[in-house]
Design an enzyme around this catalytic site. Structure first.
Site, PDB file in Angstrom:
ATOM      1  N   ARG A 238      -1.903 -17.786   0.057  1.00  8.91           N
ATOM      2  CA  ARG A 238      -2.657 -17.722   1.309  1.00  8.91           C
ATOM      3  C   ARG A 238      -1.920 -16.836   2.302  1.00  8.91           C
ATOM      4  O   ARG A 238      -0.712 -16.686   2.216  1.00  8.91           O
ATOM      5  CB  ARG A 238      -2.812 -19.118   1.926  1.00  8.91           C
ATOM      6  CG  ARG A 238      -3.657 -20.067   1.098  1.00  8.91           C
ATOM      7  CD  ARG A 238      -5.130 -19.679   1.174  1.00  8.91           C
ATOM      8  NE  ARG A 238      -5.960 -20.690   0.554  1.00  8.91           N
ATOM      9  CZ  ARG A 238      -6.308 -20.722  -0.720  1.00  8.91           C
ATOM     10  NH1 ARG A 238      -5.870 -19.770  -1.541  1.00  8.91           N
ATOM     11  NH2 ARG A 238      -7.088 -21.675  -1.192  1.00  8.91           N
TER      12      ARG A 238
ATOM     13  N   ARG B 125       2.588 -12.297  21.157  1.00  3.25           N
ATOM     14  CA  ARG B 125       2.787 -11.595  22.426  1.00  3.25           C
ATOM     15  C   ARG B 125       2.296 -12.394  23.622  1.00  3.25           C
ATOM     16  O   ARG B 125       2.573 -12.039  24.768  1.00  3.25           O
ATOM     17  CB  ARG B 125       2.032 -10.268  22.380  1.00  3.25           C
ATOM     18  CG  ARG B 125       2.949  -9.122  22.192  1.00  3.25           C
ATOM     19  CD  ARG B 125       2.307  -7.804  21.990  1.00  3.25           C
ATOM     20  NE  ARG B 125       1.106  -7.497  22.714  1.00  3.25           N
ATOM     21  CZ  ARG B 125       0.335  -6.443  22.423  1.00  3.25           C
ATOM     22  NH1 ARG B 125       0.671  -5.637  21.437  1.00  3.25           N
ATOM     23  NH2 ARG B 125      -0.751  -6.186  23.112  1.00  3.25           N
TER      24      ARG B 125
ATOM     25  N   ARG C  57       6.038  -2.680  14.147  1.00  7.85           N
ATOM     26  CA  ARG C  57       5.357  -1.488  13.660  1.00  7.85           C
ATOM     27  C   ARG C  57       6.300  -0.596  12.849  1.00  7.85           C
ATOM     28  O   ARG C  57       5.989  -0.198  11.745  1.00  7.85           O
ATOM     29  CB  ARG C  57       4.842  -0.714  14.879  1.00  7.85           C
ATOM     30  CG  ARG C  57       3.911   0.330  14.530  1.00  7.85           C
ATOM     31  CD  ARG C  57       3.012   0.794  15.627  1.00  7.85           C
ATOM     32  NE  ARG C  57       3.463   0.651  16.993  1.00  7.85           N
ATOM     33  CZ  ARG C  57       2.633   0.653  18.016  1.00  7.85           C
ATOM     34  NH1 ARG C  57       1.344   0.735  17.812  1.00  7.85           N
ATOM     35  NH2 ARG C  57       3.082   0.565  19.250  1.00  7.85           N
TER      36      ARG C  57
ATOM     37  N   ASP D  95       8.951  -5.980  19.906  1.00  4.60           N
ATOM     38  CA  ASP D  95       9.467  -5.446  18.636  1.00  4.60           C
ATOM     39  C   ASP D  95      10.987  -5.256  18.651  1.00  4.60           C
ATOM     40  O   ASP D  95      11.599  -5.123  17.590  1.00  4.60           O
ATOM     41  CB  ASP D  95       8.810  -4.099  18.311  1.00  4.60           C
ATOM     42  CG  ASP D  95       7.334  -4.237  17.973  1.00  4.60           C
ATOM     43  OD1 ASP D  95       6.862  -5.373  17.837  1.00  4.60           O
ATOM     44  OD2 ASP D  95       6.665  -3.194  17.853  1.00  4.60           O
TER      45      ASP D  95
ATOM     46  N   GLY E 115       1.863  -2.298  24.952  1.00  2.42           N
ATOM     47  CA  GLY E 115       1.464  -3.675  24.659  1.00  2.42           C
ATOM     48  C   GLY E 115       2.100  -4.635  25.651  1.00  2.42           C
ATOM     49  O   GLY E 115       3.236  -4.430  26.063  1.00  2.42           O
TER      50      GLY E 115
ATOM     51  N   ARG F 271       1.875 -23.535  -3.048  1.00  2.00           N
ATOM     52  CA  ARG F 271       1.345 -22.189  -2.837  1.00  2.00           C
ATOM     53  C   ARG F 271       2.407 -21.187  -2.404  1.00  2.00           C
ATOM     54  O   ARG F 271       3.481 -21.572  -1.926  1.00  2.00           O
ATOM     55  CB  ARG F 271       0.303 -22.228  -1.706  1.00  2.00           C
ATOM     56  CG  ARG F 271      -1.036 -22.760  -2.147  1.00  2.00           C
ATOM     57  CD  ARG F 271      -1.946 -22.909  -0.957  1.00  2.00           C
ATOM     58  NE  ARG F 271      -3.284 -23.307  -1.391  1.00  2.00           N
ATOM     59  CZ  ARG F 271      -4.192 -23.883  -0.612  1.00  2.00           C
ATOM     60  NH1 ARG F 271      -3.899 -24.158   0.649  1.00  2.00           N
ATOM     61  NH2 ARG F 271      -5.375 -24.187  -1.079  1.00  2.00           N
TER      62      ARG F 271
HETATM   63  O1  F6P Z   1       4.290  -2.454  20.475  1.00  2.00           O
HETATM   64  C1  F6P Z   1       4.249  -3.806  20.329  1.00  2.00           C
HETATM   65  C2  F6P Z   1       3.171  -4.218  19.386  1.00  2.00           C
HETATM   66  O2  F6P Z   1       3.033  -5.589  19.577  1.00  2.00           O
HETATM   67  C3  F6P Z   1       3.392  -3.865  17.913  1.00  2.00           C
HETATM   68  O3  F6P Z   1       4.209  -4.751  17.243  1.00  2.00           O
HETATM   69  C4  F6P Z   1       1.982  -3.842  17.398  1.00  2.00           C
HETATM   70  O4  F6P Z   1       1.858  -3.019  16.291  1.00  2.00           O
HETATM   71  C5  F6P Z   1       1.216  -3.289  18.527  1.00  2.00           C
HETATM   72  O5  F6P Z   1       1.917  -3.617  19.696  1.00  2.00           O
HETATM   73  C6  F6P Z   1      -0.214  -3.792  18.616  1.00  2.00           C
HETATM   74  O6  F6P Z   1      -0.850  -3.084  19.614  1.00  2.00           O
HETATM   75  P1  F6P Z   1      -2.291  -3.421  20.204  1.00  2.00           P
HETATM   76  O7  F6P Z   1      -2.142  -4.629  21.077  1.00  2.00           O
HETATM   77  O8  F6P Z   1      -2.638  -2.213  20.973  1.00  2.00           O
HETATM   78  O9  F6P Z   1      -3.177  -3.708  19.041  1.00  2.00           O
END
Ligand code: F6P
Length: 344
Positions: A266, A275, A171, A127, A10, A162
């Site tokens: 909600r 990211r 993850r 992460d 990622g 709420r």
């Molecule tokens: O590994 C970093 C991360 O941002 C995780 O927190 C997340 O689960 C994953 O990548 C999401 O991956 P993708 O962008 O492939 O959906």
């Protein structure tokens, strides 16, 4: 030397800052020729590479993402993938490779190093779950973004009385949830390391609201799991590294909370917003220090090593130490703070 770089997994704010630092020191101090494999390990297998220079990285320090592109390709899962990587290094006359990535990318790097590849690793992931380094760049930025979101959700939660469920990334580890939850004054923080009981969550919310509090913020890491038998989650598809594609626990949680407590609830799933975009000053500095240390490691012949942050210093650790085991949330931090919030 002819030094190649790649960014895998990622994307992460600060990737360009790492490469910019590598190129600056590599070209100007060591007289290196720099190239980049496009789209992570896929670019090595498919032999897609481009020249890199100080000029290439002009203006990229504050830019998120990676100008080299990334992928979750795993050469060990593709027929002939490993041999293709080895051939690429030889035939493209690459003296050393700097692999910038998380557990998957660096796991591949460690295995290829065992097969003779001259590789140095740089730890990357929002992460912050890589062992052997106290921090990875990108984490600070993600926490900042999540905290800002929680700050904003407080006022709308209070206006409507709420419960707001905020799903953040993470993850296997709840670092983003814990840090942003504490910084944002969340009512509750749910993380993968500590399976939650939906009944306990709902009872705590009822108690809090009965005591006169009129709104709650529940921060949940995307990988948080209910205690066995507590709540059923849908099964999902997996990528080449065997990871389940997550995202969705927030919705399930919000539905359950509303049904069991009767409080209007909600959900906000922050997803890839965490990211994207410009890295914080902290991440730019850490990324730059990692980049300088990585090209130094190449010239010291420190292959099979990863640069890491320990006690404020940049050190070298074996790649295997970084990818052997995930770094999870310190139980003292979670229990010392999160449980306090559970009380009300
Ligand atoms: O590994 C970093 C991360 O941002 C995780 O927190 C997340 O689960 C994953 O990548 C999401 O991956 P993708 O962008 O492939 O959906």
């Amino acid at each position: 030397m002819r030094v190649a770089m790649l960014t895998g997994g990622g994307d992460c704010p600060g990737l360009n800052a790492v490469m910019r630092a590598v190129v600056r020191k590599g070209e100007r101090i060591y007289g290196d020729e720099l190239v980049g494999f496009v789209d992570g390990w896929r670019g090595v297998i498919e032999r897609k590479l481009r020249p890199l220079s100080v000029e290439t990285f002009r203006g990229t320090l504050p830019r998120g993402g990676t100008i080299l592109g990334s992928s979750r390709t795993n050469p060990f899962k593709l027929d002939g993938g490993v041999e293709a990587c080895q051939r690429a290094m030889q035939e493209e006359r690459i003296d050393a490779l700097i692999a910038i990535g998380g557990e998957d990318t660096l796991g591949v790097a460690a295995k290829l190093h065992d097969l003779g590849l001259k590789v140095v690793g740089v730890p990357k992931t929002i992460d912050n779950d890589l062992s052997a380094t106290e921090l990875t760049f990108g984490f600070d930025t993600a926490v900042q973004i999540a905290t800002e979101a929680i700050d904003r959700l407080h006022t709308t939660a209070e206006s409507h009385h709420r419960v707001m469920v905020v799903e953040v990334m993470g993850r296997h580890a709840g670092h983003i949830a814990v840090w942003s939850g504490i910084a944002g004054g969340a009512t509750m923080i749910l993380i993968p390391e500590e399976p939650f009981d939906i009944e306990v969550v709902c009872e705590a919310l009822k108690k809090r609201h009965a005591a006169g509090n009129y709104a709650s913020i529940v921060v949940v890491a995307e990988g948080a799991i209910p205690k066995e038998g507590s709540l059923q989650l849908a099964s999902r598809e997996r990528d080449q590294f065997g990871h389940v594609r997550l995202g969705g626990i927030g919705n399930t949680l919000a539905e359950e909370i509303e049904e069991r407590t009767g409080f209007e609830t909600r959900v906000t799933i922050l997803g890839h917003v965490q990211r994207g975009g410009t890295p914080t000053a902290f991440d730019r500095v850490l990324a730059t220090r990692f980049g300088i240390a990585a090209i130094d490691a190449v010239h010291d012949g420190a292959f099979g090593q990863m640069v890491a942050l320990q006690c404020g210093n940049i050190v070298r650790v074996p790649l295997t130490a970084a990818v052997g085991q995930l770094k999870t949330v310190d139980p003292d931090l979670y229990h010392g703070v999160a449980e306090y919030f559970f009380a009300g």
